[in-house]
Design an enzyme around this catalytic site. Structure first.
Site, PDB file in Angstrom:
ATOM      1  N   ASP A 220       0.732  -1.157  -0.031  1.00  0.00           N
ATOM      2  CA  ASP A 220      -0.018   0.089  -0.206  1.00  0.00           C
ATOM      3  C   ASP A 220       0.985   1.288   0.012  1.00  0.00           C
ATOM      4  O   ASP A 220       2.071   1.229   0.342  1.00  0.00           O
ATOM      5  CB  ASP A 220      -0.988   0.064   1.233  1.00  0.00           C
ATOM      6  CG  ASP A 220      -0.398  -0.073   2.568  1.00  0.00           C
ATOM      7  OD1 ASP A 220       0.754  -0.551   2.648  1.00  0.00           O
ATOM      8  OD2 ASP A 220      -1.059   0.511   3.402  1.00  0.00           O
TER       9      ASP A 220
ATOM     10  N   GLU B   8       0.185  -1.208   5.737  1.00  0.00           N
ATOM     11  CA  GLU B   8       1.428  -0.707   6.468  1.00  0.00           C
ATOM     12  C   GLU B   8       1.033   0.623   6.526  1.00  0.00           C
ATOM     13  O   GLU B   8       1.667   1.425   7.906  1.00  0.00           O
ATOM     14  CB  GLU B   8       2.458  -1.163   5.845  1.00  0.00           C
ATOM     15  CG  GLU B   8       3.817  -0.759   6.819  1.00  0.00           C
ATOM     16  CD  GLU B   8       4.267   0.706   6.727  1.00  0.00           C
ATOM     17  OE1 GLU B   8       5.018   1.034   7.461  1.00  0.00           O
ATOM     18  OE2 GLU B   8       3.707   1.486   5.833  1.00  0.00           O
TER      19      GLU B   8
END
Length: 378
Positions: free
Chosen positions: A90, A145
């Site tokens: 991400d 994350e």
């Protein structure tokens, strides 16, 4: 050893081992990075990138799949020593047109941290059979994350075998590796008062909040009086103020984020914040925490990276960071030698000019492949 000489040596070993068909060469490495960076993947929407990474890993000889929470997982080798490379798929918000300019690939996630994940996949594809008989190399592209949940990392911690070594995929620069990250405490600061006409000479809710935050900042400066360097300093930031008045109650609130040096635990700081005297109308409530982490530079893992960086013509240097990463999360469960590594300048994280020099990307691949080979000799 120069980069060109090192790449030739690796290619020769792969040819000798019969694994050349699964090797990702430099052209393929750039193609992989470009494809992955071109796929938008804000937190919670990483599925397209996960599928692309699994396809690339399977084509490079890995046993690969998307796990229950959406992580992309690839495994090379069957050796007795488990090495986990944990990166994240991400990215921060924002769209940067993907392009190559002056030898650098621009795009959201090129540095933070798709470049690190692609580095690991290419490096693993170049390992010879001798290394893979000693190591089992796990490459995990984790979800979320950049979100407070760290969902992908937490799932990996309970589903993967405990490794002997952990490498977290975050930008460090090809000739550096990261040993420490500050911790983080997010707290909610809220001030309230009864609604009143603006002609009354008493502090409004926003004024009460700002006075309380100024008191927090004064305390932080006092706490930092004996700090030795930036990594030892406690940091505080006020984010996202909002003020609401429903005619009966006036409220002003915002998030206060603390970055913790190792001398503060998140538990101790949270306890201290709850007891701060900020006034009867003000509350400071901790919401989420991540403990600081500082790994050992004397570990076999750090030594392997120093050897690899020198072999590739660099001068190795350990660094520490003021941000956080999945290394903070993993350290609480896996008490093993660990560090963070990946190409790119972390100062470009989350910026509108995020870019990764392709030469640095190729050098990082060489370093990581060499470091894994070094671990196989232990």
């Amino acid at each position: 050893m120069s980069e060109r000489t090192g790449s030739t040596a690796i290619s020769r070993r792969l040819l000798d081992s019969g694994a050349a068909a699964q090797t990702i060469d430099d052209e393929g490495a750039v193609g992989l990075l470009t494809r992955v960076v071109s796929l938008p993947s804000p937190s919670g929407h990483e599925d397209r990138v996960a599928r692309a990474l699994v396809k690339a890993m399977a084509g490079a000889g890995a046993r690969a799949h998307v796990d229950e929470v959406g992580n992309a997982v690839g495994v090379w080798g069957n050796g007795p020593v488990n090495v986990v490379f944990l990166g994240h798929m991400d990215t921060a918000p924002g769209v940067i047109p993907v392009r190559v300019e002056d030898g650098a690939l621009y795009g959201r996630g090129s540095v933070d941290a798709k470049g690190s994940l692609c580095t690991a996949i290419v490096a693993a594809s170049r390992l010879d059979v001798r290394v893979l008989s000693r190591l089992t190399v796990w490459v995990v592209g984790a979800v979320e994350e950049e979100a407070p949940s760290s969902r992908g990392c937490r799932h990996a911690l309970i589903t993967l075998p405990r490794p002997e070594f952990l490498v977290v995929g975050e930008p460090s620069g090809w000739d550096r590796y990261t040993l420490g990250y500050k911790g983080r405490v997010s707290a909610w600061l809220e001030a309230t008062r009864s609604s009143a006409h603006t002609s009354r000479e008493e502090p409004s809710a926003p004024e009460l909040l700002l006075e309380a935050y100024a008191e927090v900042r004064r305390w932080v400066e006092l706490d930092n009086a004996g700090a030795r360097g930036g990594f030892d300093r406690l940091q505080v930031t006020l984010r996202g103020l909002e003020s609401v008045d429903d005619g009966l109650l006036e409220t002003c609130s915002g998030e206060v984020v603390f970055r913790l040096p190792p001398r503060w635990s998140a538990v101790d700081l949270s306890r201290h914040l709850q007891g701060m005297p900020l006034g009867a109308s003000v509350r400071l409530t901790p919401m989420s925490t991540e403990e600081p982490v500082h790994a050992e530079n004397a570990s076999p893992l750090a030594r392997a990276f120093r050897v690899a960086i020198r072999a590739c013509g660099g001068t190795p240097r350990p660094v520490v960071k003021s941000g956080t990463s999945d290394m903070n999360v993993a350290a609480g469960t896996w008490n093993v030698p660990m560090l963070a590594y990946g190409p790119g300048d972390s100062a470009l994280d989350h910026t509108p000019v995020e870019r990764l020099p392709l030469d640095e990307y190729r050098r990082a691949i060489e370093v990581l492949s060499s470091a894994l080979s070094e671990l196989a000799r232990l």
